[in-house]
Design a protein around this motif. Structure first.
Motif, PDB file in Angstrom:
ATOM      1  N   GLN A  29      -9.202  -5.037 -15.792  1.00 28.80           N
ATOM      2  CA  GLN A  29      -8.435  -5.522 -14.639  1.00 28.80           C
ATOM      3  C   GLN A  29      -9.091  -5.065 -13.336  1.00 28.80           C
ATOM      4  N   LEU A  30      -9.622  -3.851 -13.350  1.00 32.97           N
ATOM      5  CA  LEU A  30     -10.299  -3.351 -12.139  1.00 32.97           C
ATOM      6  C   LEU A  30     -11.535  -4.183 -11.831  1.00 32.97           C
ATOM      7  N   CYS A  35     -13.961  -7.636  -7.436  1.00 35.65           N
ATOM      8  CA  CYS A  35     -14.605  -8.844  -6.904  1.00 35.65           C
ATOM      9  C   CYS A  35     -14.730  -8.789  -5.373  1.00 35.65           C
ATOM     10  N   GLU A  36     -13.846  -8.039  -4.731  1.00 33.49           N
ATOM     11  CA  GLU A  36     -13.924  -7.801  -3.295  1.00 33.49           C
ATOM     12  C   GLU A  36     -14.290  -9.046  -2.474  1.00 33.49           C
ATOM     13  N   LEU A  40     -10.734 -13.176  -1.729  1.00 33.80           N
ATOM     14  CA  LEU A  40     -10.031 -14.052  -0.787  1.00 33.80           C
ATOM     15  C   LEU A  40     -10.212 -15.509  -1.189  1.00 33.80           C
ATOM     16  N   LEU A  41     -11.440 -15.853  -1.596  1.00 36.16           N
ATOM     17  CA  LEU A  41     -11.706 -17.215  -2.046  1.00 36.16           C
ATOM     18  C   LEU A  41     -10.869 -17.539  -3.281  1.00 36.16           C
ATOM     19  N   LEU A  42     -10.813 -16.572  -4.205  1.00 36.44           N
ATOM     20  CA  LEU A  42     -10.012 -16.782  -5.409  1.00 36.44           C
ATOM     21  C   LEU A  42      -8.544 -16.989  -5.032  1.00 36.44           C
ATOM     22  N   GLY A  43      -8.076 -16.171  -4.065  1.00 39.63           N
ATOM     23  CA  GLY A  43      -6.695 -16.289  -3.620  1.00 39.63           C
ATOM     24  C   GLY A  43      -6.385 -17.637  -2.978  1.00 39.63           C
ATOM     25  N   LEU A 153     -18.815 -11.111 -12.384  1.00 36.41           N
ATOM     26  CA  LEU A 153     -19.344 -12.458 -12.126  1.00 36.41           C
ATOM     27  C   LEU A 153     -19.096 -13.372 -13.327  1.00 36.41           C
ATOM     28  N   GLN A 154     -19.194 -12.810 -14.528  1.00 33.36           N
ATOM     29  CA  GLN A 154     -18.856 -13.612 -15.707  1.00 33.36           C
ATOM     30  C   GLN A 154     -17.369 -13.974 -15.679  1.00 33.36           C
ATOM     31  N   LEU A 155     -16.530 -13.042 -15.219  1.00 32.73           N
ATOM     32  CA  LEU A 155     -15.093 -13.331 -15.137  1.00 32.73           C
ATOM     33  C   LEU A 155     -14.832 -14.472 -14.153  1.00 32.73           C
ATOM     34  N   LEU A 156     -15.471 -14.414 -12.976  1.00 28.00           N
ATOM     35  CA  LEU A 156     -15.288 -15.487 -11.988  1.00 28.00           C
ATOM     36  C   LEU A 156     -15.755 -16.824 -12.550  1.00 28.00           C
TER      37      LEU A 156
END
Ligand code: SF4
Ligand code: SF4
Length: 274
Positions: A29-30, A35-36, A40-43, A153-156
């Motif tokens: 989860q961390l 992703c820092e 914001l883009l994900l949000g 990055l794999q998660l994104l």
């Protein structure tokens, strides 16, 4: 890896993202919080509807994407994972705990009652299952992302893929490829250091060999690994005893079918002394 623009979905309403924790250390989860720059883009693209690690806000399901960290280790987990599956359009298990039992699956090869009696002052308060099992052992899983912890990055890339109705592009080649891309000297060939890199899934950027250490496979098996051959060479050429090889296979990913099969085979042979 996902370019930022690939996160963009074309749905009229923001998809709802949920992040669930079962038995785990929270490290995966961390990785999402890590992703820092991309958060914001994900949000902008998803509504983060349930993520207790980061927010006390809870939006009711159903959810479009559920990320599930951790293994199933308690009777309560057994019920909760069914509910998570019911509420989720896509369910992605993240990390070695969720995909291969995690470190806590060491109990599967030992006596869990003995463990609890040694560790806890009042073992009667502990309600635990005899085994730690991956999420896919209990409910259908749409994608498994390996690693301990997972690569952000794999998660994104995985989230982006589900937002855009395409298959995730997560490299399943070995850590050796990542070593070559970094111009690392091979620790096995040059120094005789045992290394699981040839059979281990890419994602860490060959972190350990970059510091002259052998890989111990925290990303689990790569696609089509030949772990049997690697372990044979380890025993024959580096003189490792069978117990050492078994222990190495039983760390973060002991229930991944490939590592499990090789370790069990060695254990049977060890008991038969063949
Ligand atoms: S896979 Fe590793 S980092 Fe992720 S929750 Fe399990 S122990 Fe923690
Ligand atoms: S143990 Fe292997 S997979 Fe894990 S960080 Fe080290 S090199 Fe990478």
């Amino acid at each position: 890896m996902a370019a930022d623009s690939q996160l963009i979905s074309r749905q009229p309403h923001k998809p709802k993202l949920a992040v669930w924790k079962f038995t785990s250390c929270d490290g995966c989860q961390l990785s999402l919080l890590d992703c820092e720059d991309e958060l914001l883009l994900l949000g902008q693209e998803v509504e983060i509807a349930y993520f207790m690690e980061a927010s006390s806000k809870v939006e009711e399901g159903p959810y479009d994407i559920s990320l599930v960290e951790g293994s199933i280790t308690t009777p309560a987990d057994l019920l909760r994972i069914q509910e998570v599956r019911r509420q989720s359009k896509f369910l992605v298990s993240i990390g070695a705990c969720a995909t291969a039992g995690g470190i806590q699956a060491l109990r599967n090869f030992a006596d869990v009652v003995e463990f609890t009696s040694v560790v806890y002052a009042e073992p009667s308060y502990i309600h635990t299952l005899k085994e730690s099992t991956p999420i896919a052992a209990h409910v259908p899983v749409d994608f498994e992302l390996q690693g301990c912890p997972i690569n952000k990055l794999q998660l994104l890339e995985v989230i982006s893929a589900f937002l855009n109705s395409r298959a995730p592009q997560v490299s399943s080649h070995s850590v050796c490829i990542e070593c070559k891309l970094k111009n690392n000297v091979c620790v096995w060939v040059a120094h005789g250091t045992p290394c699981m890199g040839p059979v281990t899934h890419a994602g860490c950027g060959a972190l350990c060999p970059s510091y002259n250490r052998g890989c111990y496979a925290c990303y689990g098996p790569k696609e089509n690994p030949n772990g049997e051959s690697l372990c044979h060479w380890w025993e024959q050429n580096l003189g490792a005893d069978r117990s050492t090889v078994i222990e190495n296979l039983r760390n973060f990913n002991s229930l991944s079918p490939h590592f499990k099969e090789i370790s069990q085979d060695r254990e049977h042979r060890q008991k038969g002394k063949s």
